[in-house]
Design a protein around this motif. Structure first.
Motif, mmCIF file in Angstrom:
data_model
loop_
_atom_site.group_PDB
_atom_site.id
_atom_site.type_symbol
_atom_site.label_atom_id
_atom_site.label_comp_id
_atom_site.label_asym_id
_atom_site.label_seq_id
_atom_site.Cartn_x
_atom_site.Cartn_y
_atom_site.Cartn_z
ATOM 1 N N VAL A 13 0.844 -1.191 0.000
ATOM 2 C CA VAL A 13 0.000 0.000 0.000
ATOM 3 C C VAL A 13 0.882 1.244 0.000
ATOM 4 N N ASP A 14 0.891 1.979 -1.100
ATOM 5 C CA ASP A 14 1.634 3.234 -1.181
ATOM 6 C C ASP A 14 0.748 4.378 -0.682
ATOM 7 N N VAL A 15 1.283 5.142 0.262
ATOM 8 C CA VAL A 15 0.558 6.278 0.836
ATOM 9 C C VAL A 15 1.295 7.546 0.405
ATOM 10 N N ASP A 16 0.717 8.270 -0.547
ATOM 11 C CA ASP A 16 1.432 9.360 -1.211
ATOM 12 C C ASP A 16 1.145 10.741 -0.647
ATOM 13 N N THR A 17 -0.035 10.952 -0.077
ATOM 14 C CA THR A 17 -0.512 12.300 0.240
ATOM 15 C C THR A 17 -1.096 12.378 1.648
ATOM 16 N N LEU A 18 -1.327 13.603 2.108
ATOM 17 C CA LEU A 18 -1.981 13.782 3.404
ATOM 18 C C LEU A 18 -3.404 13.255 3.350
ATOM 19 N N ARG A 19 -4.118 13.545 2.274
ATOM 20 C CA ARG A 19 -5.485 13.042 2.158
ATOM 21 C C ARG A 19 -5.501 11.517 2.159
ATOM 22 N N GLY A 20 -4.565 10.920 1.444
ATOM 23 C CA GLY A 20 -4.497 9.466 1.431
ATOM 24 C C GLY A 20 -4.192 8.878 2.794
ATOM 25 N N THR A 21 -3.429 9.616 3.603
ATOM 26 C CA THR A 21 -3.102 9.156 4.951
ATOM 27 C C THR A 21 -4.311 9.255 5.870
ATOM 28 N N ARG A 22 -4.960 10.400 5.870
ATOM 29 C CA ARG A 22 -6.022 10.640 6.847
ATOM 30 C C ARG A 22 -7.353 10.009 6.453
ATOM 31 N N GLU A 23 -7.619 9.908 5.155
ATOM 32 C CA GLU A 23 -8.901 9.355 4.715
ATOM 33 C C GLU A 23 -8.751 7.943 4.138
ATOM 34 N N GLY A 24 -7.738 7.742 3.326
ATOM 35 C CA GLY A 24 -7.589 6.454 2.655
ATOM 36 C C GLY A 24 -7.132 5.338 3.561
ATOM 37 N N VAL A 25 -6.204 5.630 4.482
ATOM 38 C CA VAL A 25 -5.702 4.577 5.371
ATOM 39 C C VAL A 25 -6.822 3.974 6.214
ATOM 40 N N PRO A 26 -7.633 4.780 6.930
ATOM 41 C CA PRO A 26 -8.717 4.185 7.720
ATOM 42 C C PRO A 26 -9.688 3.353 6.886
ATOM 43 N N LYS A 27 -9.991 3.818 5.687
ATOM 44 C CA LYS A 27 -10.921 3.076 4.837
ATOM 45 C C LYS A 27 -10.338 1.731 4.426
ATOM 46 N N LEU A 28 -9.053 1.721 4.069
ATOM 47 C CA LEU A 28 -8.414 0.468 3.699
ATOM 48 C C LEU A 28 -8.295 -0.476 4.887
ATOM 49 N N LEU A 29 -8.019 0.061 6.066
ATOM 50 C CA LEU A 29 -7.937 -0.799 7.249
ATOM 51 C C LEU A 29 -9.252 -1.536 7.478
ATOM 52 N N SER A 30 -10.348 -0.851 7.257
ATOM 53 C CA SER A 30 -11.658 -1.482 7.425
ATOM 54 C C SER A 30 -11.867 -2.589 6.395
ATOM 55 N N MET A 31 -11.517 -2.321 5.138
ATOM 56 C CA MET A 31 -11.699 -3.325 4.091
ATOM 57 C C MET A 31 -10.779 -4.528 4.307
ATOM 58 N N LEU A 32 -9.556 -4.284 4.710
ATOM 59 C CA LEU A 32 -8.611 -5.374 4.937
ATOM 60 C C LEU A 32 -9.046 -6.237 6.117
ATOM 61 N N ALA A 33 -9.572 -5.605 7.151
ATOM 62 C CA ALA A 33 -10.053 -6.368 8.304
ATOM 63 C C ALA A 33 -11.213 -7.270 7.911
ATOM 64 N N ALA A 34 -12.121 -6.734 7.106
ATOM 65 C CA ALA A 34 -13.275 -7.523 6.670
ATOM 66 C C ALA A 34 -12.846 -8.725 5.829
ATOM 67 N N ALA A 57 -12.480 2.214 -4.117
ATOM 68 C CA ALA A 57 -12.693 1.243 -3.040
ATOM 69 C C ALA A 57 -13.584 0.075 -3.468
ATOM 70 N N PRO A 58 -14.683 0.311 -4.194
ATOM 71 C CA PRO A 58 -15.500 -0.836 -4.615
ATOM 72 C C PRO A 58 -14.740 -1.819 -5.504
ATOM 73 N N VAL A 59 -13.824 -1.296 -6.324
ATOM 74 C CA VAL A 59 -13.014 -2.172 -7.170
ATOM 75 C C VAL A 59 -12.123 -3.047 -6.300
ATOM 76 N N PHE A 60 -11.505 -2.453 -5.293
ATOM 77 C CA PHE A 60 -10.617 -3.214 -4.423
ATOM 78 C C PHE A 60 -11.390 -4.261 -3.624
ATOM 79 N N GLU A 61 -12.590 -3.932 -3.213
ATOM 80 C CA GLU A 61 -13.404 -4.921 -2.492
ATOM 81 C C GLU A 61 -13.706 -6.120 -3.379
ATOM 82 N N ARG A 62 -13.969 -5.868 -4.684
ATOM 83 C CA ARG A 62 -14.205 -6.982 -5.603
ATOM 84 C C ARG A 62 -12.936 -7.803 -5.813
ATOM 85 N N LEU A 63 -11.789 -7.124 -5.827
ATOM 86 C CA LEU A 63 -10.523 -7.845 -5.954
ATOM 87 C C LEU A 63 -10.269 -8.730 -4.737
ATOM 88 N N LEU A 64 -10.466 -8.179 -3.560
ATOM 89 C CA LEU A 64 -10.252 -8.965 -2.343
ATOM 90 C C LEU A 64 -11.130 -10.215 -2.342
#
Length: 298
Positions: free
Chosen positions: A8-29, A243-250
């Motif tokens: 998981v590449d984290v490039d930006t502040l927005r990606g850190t504050r918004e994208g990381v929490p969202k991915l953590l939820s999807m990965l946990a599921a 995010a919906p694409v990644f959920e289908r990939l998972l």
């Protein structure tokens, strides 16, 4: 059982504050592991607009919605707005990734600055950039990072040497097909490179009639069988609009029987004996502008 290492590449502040929490939820599921690689210094995403004259850049951005993926404010950082310090403002989200059981490591200090300059810079510049990231990572996590994954798959020979000097056993700084030991002037490095083996979503969308609705099917075709892979995703994309694409990939990878792991887990399953020793090489990747670090073939 084949394994897919999720990088998981984290490039930006927005990606850190918004994208990381969202991915953590999807990965946990999905009960999936991943390796989060953080940009730790200033967010100068707006500087990337200077790439407009680079061959292939306009073609790439025309296939993806840059504004909706990154946000207008992020695209102004370093241009009309000062670049915020990601490591200062996003430390809590970074630590949350480790608390959730994921591996964490270094992506870069200043993403755009590194990506656009490292190939031509000297040892002093390179090591200064890398040491800034190392120091900030250690400040945030209270320990040294275990791994590194270069911004934009851009490196130089001194950057590979710095990874050795840090004592890292493995990193993922380029593109390729399988793990190998990089060599510089014929001398093998002490670490293993585990390159990204699969195309990224932004490289595929808009090509060969692939859209956000069907791009997952193209990737799933590439992961049929028993071969291991490294897939690079971005918090700004898979942790945002895609995010919906990644959920289908998972779900698809689980259905294929793959184990979804961190780079650390993937490395522990490697037999270092017999890995090929290959020179540091530059080349092009379909769907991405410019040259990047690639694994030599043959």
């Amino acid at each position: 059982m084949a394994r897919i290492a999720l990088k998981v590449d984290v490039d930006t502040l927005r990606g850190t504050r918004e994208g990381v929490p969202k991915l953590l939820s999807m990965l946990a599921a999905a009960q999936a592991q991943a390796t989060f690689l953080f940009s730790l210094g200033p967010d100068h995403t707006g500087w990337a607009l200077r790439r407009v004259f680079r061959p292939g850049f306009l073609k790439k951005v025309s296939r993806t919605s840059v504004v909706s993926n990154y946000g207008l404010r992020t695209l102004m950082y370093g241009v009309l707005l000062p670049g915020p310090d990601i490591g200062r403002k996003g430390a809590a989200e970074m630590r949350a990734a480790r608390a959730a059981g994921h591996e964490c490591g270094i992506h870069t200090w200043d993403h755009v600055y590194w990506q656009d300059n490292v190939r031509e810079r000297d040892a002093a510049w390179t090591r200064r950039q890398m040491q800034q990231a190392f120091a900030r990572y250690t400040e945030i996590f209270g320990e040294a990072p275990a791994t590194h994954g270069a911004a934009g798959w851009q490196m130089n020979e001194d950057a590979f040497r710095q990874i050795d000097d840090w004592g890292m056993a493995y990193a993922s700084d380029g593109r390729g097909t399988a793990p190998y030991v990089p060599t510089i002037d014929g001398v093998p490095c002490r670490h293993v490179q585990m390159p990204t083996t699969l195309p990224t979503l932004d490289e595929l969308i808009g090509t060969d009639d692939l859209t956000e609705d069907n791009v997952h099917t193209a990737l799933l075709k590439l992961t049929e069988g028993t071969r291991d892979h490294v897939f690079t995703l971005h918090t700004e994309l898979e942790g945002g609009k895609l995010a919906p694409v990644f959920e289908r990939l998972l779900a698809g990878w689980r259905a294929q029987g793959h184990e979804l792991v961190s780079m650390a887990t993937w490395y522990r399953g490697l037999n270092r004996q017999g890995l090929p020793e290959l020179p540091v090489t530059w080349g092009e990747i379909p769907g991405r502008s410019g040259e990047l670090i690639v694994q030599p073939q043959g």
